[in-house]
Design a protein around this motif. Structure first.
Motif, PDB file in Angstrom:
ATOM      1  N   LEU A  56      51.747  43.046  49.238  1.00 36.69           N
ATOM      2  CA  LEU A  56      50.934  44.224  48.929  1.00 36.69           C
ATOM      3  C   LEU A  56      49.565  44.143  49.601  1.00 36.69           C
ATOM      4  O   LEU A  56      49.039  45.153  50.085  1.00 36.69           O
ATOM      5  N   GLU A  57      49.006  42.942  49.663  1.00 35.14           N
ATOM      6  CA  GLU A  57      47.712  42.783  50.328  1.00 35.14           C
ATOM      7  C   GLU A  57      47.830  43.063  51.820  1.00 35.14           C
ATOM      8  O   GLU A  57      46.938  43.684  52.419  1.00 35.14           O
ATOM      9  N   LYS A 108      37.846  40.539  44.694  1.00 40.35           N
ATOM     10  CA  LYS A 108      37.843  41.691  43.796  1.00 40.35           C
ATOM     11  C   LYS A 108      39.091  42.544  43.988  1.00 40.35           C
ATOM     12  O   LYS A 108      39.632  43.101  43.022  1.00 40.35           O
ATOM     13  N   GLY A 109      39.553  42.648  45.228  1.00 39.68           N
ATOM     14  CA  GLY A 109      40.795  43.378  45.456  1.00 39.68           C
ATOM     15  C   GLY A 109      41.987  42.710  44.790  1.00 39.68           C
ATOM     16  O   GLY A 109      42.840  43.382  44.197  1.00 39.68           O
ATOM     17  N   ARG A 110      42.044  41.400  44.849  1.00 33.16           N
ATOM     18  CA  ARG A 110      43.143  40.684  44.191  1.00 33.16           C
ATOM     19  C   ARG A 110      43.051  40.806  42.680  1.00 33.16           C
ATOM     20  O   ARG A 110      44.079  40.930  41.985  1.00 33.16           O
ATOM     21  N   TRP A 112      41.784  43.351  41.131  1.00 34.25           N
ATOM     22  CA  TRP A 112      42.191  44.726  40.830  1.00 34.25           C
ATOM     23  C   TRP A 112      43.710  44.860  40.786  1.00 34.25           C
ATOM     24  O   TRP A 112      44.254  45.551  39.913  1.00 34.25           O
ATOM     25  N   VAL A 113      44.425  44.237  41.724  1.00 33.97           N
ATOM     26  CA  VAL A 113      45.891  44.307  41.720  1.00 33.97           C
ATOM     27  C   VAL A 113      46.437  43.746  40.413  1.00 33.97           C
ATOM     28  O   VAL A 113      47.337  44.342  39.780  1.00 33.97           O
ATOM     29  N   ARG A 114      45.905  42.630  39.943  1.00 31.92           N
ATOM     30  CA  ARG A 114      46.399  42.008  38.716  1.00 31.92           C
ATOM     31  C   ARG A 114      46.076  42.850  37.479  1.00 31.92           C
ATOM     32  O   ARG A 114      46.917  43.030  36.596  1.00 31.92           O
ATOM     33  N   VAL A 115      44.870  43.378  37.423  1.00 34.09           N
ATOM     34  CA  VAL A 115      44.509  44.211  36.272  1.00 34.09           C
ATOM     35  C   VAL A 115      45.329  45.504  36.270  1.00 34.09           C
ATOM     36  O   VAL A 115      45.779  45.963  35.212  1.00 34.09           O
ATOM     37  N   ALA A 116      45.535  46.100  37.435  1.00 32.10           N
ATOM     38  CA  ALA A 116      46.338  47.324  37.506  1.00 32.10           C
ATOM     39  C   ALA A 116      47.775  47.072  37.094  1.00 32.10           C
ATOM     40  O   ALA A 116      48.409  47.921  36.448  1.00 32.10           O
ATOM     41  N   LEU A 117      48.327  45.902  37.421  1.00 35.44           N
ATOM     42  CA  LEU A 117      49.685  45.569  36.981  1.00 35.44           C
ATOM     43  C   LEU A 117      49.739  45.369  35.479  1.00 35.44           C
ATOM     44  O   LEU A 117      50.708  45.770  34.820  1.00 35.44           O
ATOM     45  N   MET A 118      48.712  44.717  34.919  1.00 33.79           N
ATOM     46  CA  MET A 118      48.696  44.542  33.462  1.00 33.79           C
ATOM     47  C   MET A 118      48.526  45.883  32.752  1.00 33.79           C
ATOM     48  O   MET A 118      49.052  46.087  31.664  1.00 33.79           O
ATOM     49  N   GLU A 119      47.791  46.816  33.370  1.00 32.56           N
ATOM     50  CA  GLU A 119      47.651  48.155  32.805  1.00 32.56           C
ATOM     51  C   GLU A 119      48.860  49.036  33.074  1.00 32.56           C
ATOM     52  O   GLU A 119      48.934  50.150  32.524  1.00 32.56           O
ATOM     53  N   ASP A 176      40.739  33.272  44.821  1.00 33.91           N
ATOM     54  CA  ASP A 176      39.846  32.753  45.844  1.00 33.91           C
ATOM     55  C   ASP A 176      39.933  33.656  47.067  1.00 33.91           C
ATOM     56  O   ASP A 176      40.982  33.787  47.702  1.00 33.91           O
ATOM     57  N   GLY A 177      38.822  34.274  47.404  1.00 32.38           N
ATOM     58  CA  GLY A 177      38.832  35.191  48.528  1.00 32.38           C
ATOM     59  C   GLY A 177      38.841  34.512  49.879  1.00 32.38           C
ATOM     60  O   GLY A 177      38.989  35.175  50.897  1.00 32.38           O
TER      61      GLY A 177
END
Length: 382
Positions: A56-57, A108-110, A112-119, A176-177
Motif C-alpha cells: 500500500l505504501e 505519520k503516513g504509516r 495513519w494506515v494503521r489507525v484507518a484500518l483499526m477504524e 520508523d520512517g
C-alpha cells in the motif's frame, strides 16, 4: 527524434507494467489477509499485514512528486492525505499530526494506515482523497496510480478489510520512517498447475515425482525427444505439446472475446455519454437563446419608460401652467413663489374662479365690514 519517441514509449510501458503489478499483488495481499483472519485481531507481528502495508505504501508513493521546499523537507504521501482528507468527518488526521513520538512524514503516513484500518475506514479515506482531483494532481505525476481509473479499483479492494479486526501499537520500529518498505513477492509467485490432461492415464506422471534423468521435465513446454526414443513416445510427446498449445490458444481466444465485449461496452457507454453531452449542449443553447430574448425584452421595456429628465421637465411645465392660471383667475392669491406640495391643492382651490367669486362676496358682506371696522384694544388711541 525517433529515439526520443521510442524512449518515451518504453518509459510509459514500464510505468504501466509497474502499475499493473502493484495492483495485482495488492489484490493477492488483501485476499491473503481475508483468508488468514480468524477470531484473533491482526497486528504488526503478522507477515501478511507487513507485506500489505509495504504494498500500500508503494501504491500511495507511486509517481509521487517527491520532496518539497527546503523548509518543509522530504514529503511523502502523508502530506497528500493530510490535505485531501481534511474534510472527512471525525477523521484521525489531527490526532496523528499532533503525535509527539512520530516526527517524520513517512512515519505519520504509516501511523495513519494503521489507525484507518483499526477504524475500518481506510477505503473511505482514499475515496475521499481521490475526489479532490486538484490536490491529487498537485502531488502526483502523470501515470500515477492515484491519477488513473485503477485507483477506484483499489478502493474497492480495501472495502473488504472492514471485516477484519486490527490491533496496532503506534510505537516501535514499525513506525520508523527511516526504513523503506520492501515488498516480499515470494508468496505470490507460487503457481501450481495440473497436467492431468497432458497424457494418458498409463503415462501420467506427478509433478512431485523424483527428478531423475529419465523423468519428463516439469516445464510445460516438453522438449523434443532424441532419436533413441521410439516413435510412439515421440508421437505422445508431440500430442502433449499440441494439447498445451491448444489450451493456451483457447485461453487467449477467451481473453480476446472478453476484451472485445469490454470494448463494445465501452463504446456503447461512450456513445451514450456523447448523446447525453449533445443533449445538454442543445439544452444549454436553448436556455441561452431564451435568456437573450428576455434580456432584449427588458431592454425594450426600459427604453419605453420616460427618462428622469423628461419627468422633471413635465413637472416644471405643470407648475408653470398652474402659476399662470392662478394669475389670470385671482392675482391676490397667487404669488411668484413656488408652492409647497402640501399647499398645492389649497392654492389650486383658492385660485380657481368659483373660489375668487366666493371670496369677493365675503368681502362685500356686512359681517366682514363690521369685523374690519371694529376697534381693537391694540389699535385704540391712547
Amino acid at each position: 527524434m525517433a529515439m526520443g519517441d521510442v524512449s518515451k514509449k518504453a518509459s510509459a510501458r514500464n510505468v504501466a507494467v509497474e502499475r499493473k503489478n502493484l495492483l495485482t499483488v495488492c489484490r493477492f495481499s488483501v485476499k491473503t489477509l481475508l483468508e488468514k483472519y480468524t477470531a484473533e485481531p491482526i497486528d504488526d507481528s503478522s507477515e501478511e499485514f507487513i507485506n500489505f502495508a509495504a504494498i500500500l505504501e508503494h501504491i500511495l508513493s507511486h509517481r509521487f512528486k517527491g520532496s518539497g521546499s527546503w523548509f518543509d523537507g522530504q514529503r511523502s504521501y502523508w502530506d497528500y492525505v493530510r490535505l485531501a482528507c481534511a474534510k472527512v468527518p471525525n477523521s484521525c488526521i489531527s490526532s496523528i499530526e499532533s503525535m509527539e513520538n512520530i516526527s517524520t512524514s513517512r512515519a505519520k503516513g504509516r501511523a495513519w494506515v494503521r489507525v484507518a484500518l483499526m477504524e475500518k475506514r481506510l477505503s473511505e479515506y482514499i475515496a475521499t482523497a481521490l475526489r479532490d482531483s486538484r490536490t491529487t494532481r498537485r502531488f502526483y505525476a502523470e501515470g500515477a496510480i492515484m491519477l488513473r481509473e485503477e485507483a477506484t479499483v483499489l478502493t474497492g479492494m480495501l472495502i473488504g478489510l472492514g471485516a477484519i479486526d486490527f490491533s496496532f501499537c503506534l510505537k516501535g520500529e514499525a513506525l520508523d520512517g527511516k526504513s523503506s518498505a520492501v515488498i516480499d513477492y515470494t508468496p505470490y509467485l507460487k503457481f501450481t498447475q495440473s497436467y492431468d490432461y497432458l497424457s494418458d492415464d498409463d503415462d501420467q506422471r506427478s509433478v512431485d515425482s523424483s527428478t531423475s534423468d529419465d523423468s519428463i521435465p516439469e516445464h510445460p513446454y516438453i522438449p523434443l525427444v532424441t532419436d533413441e526414443e521410439s516413435w510412439s513416445t515421440k508421437c505422445r510427446k508431440m500430442e502433449q505439446r499440441f494439447k498445451i498449445v491448444n489450451a493456451q490458444k483457447g485461453y487467449l481466444e477467451e481473453l480476446v472475446r472478453l476484451r472485445e465485449s469490454q470494448l463494445k461496452n465501452t463504446e456503447t457507454e461512450n456513445k451514450r455519454l456523447k448523446a447525453r453531452l449533445e443533449e445538454l449542449q442543445s439544452q444549454s443553447q436553448q436556455e441561452k437563446r431564451e435568456l437573450e430574448a428576455i434580456v432584449l425584452e427588458l431592454q425594450e421595456q426600459l427604453r419605453s419608460f420616460p427618462s428622469t429628465e423628461l419627468l422633471s421637465v413635465e413637472i416644471s411645465l405643470d407648475s408653470d401652467s398652474q402659476r399662470l392660471e392662478g394669475k389670470q383667475n385671482g392675482g391676490a392669491w397667487c404669488t411668484e413663489k413656488d408652492y409647497t406640495p402640501s399647499m398645492m391643492g389649497l392654492c389650486g382651490s383658492l385660485a380657481s374662479l368659483p373660489s375668487c367669486k366666493s371670496l369677493a362676496s365675503l368681502k362685500s358682506s356686512e359681517c366682514l365690514v363690521n369685523i374690519s371696522t371694529e376697534n381693537s384694544p391694540a389699535l385704540s388711541p391712547s
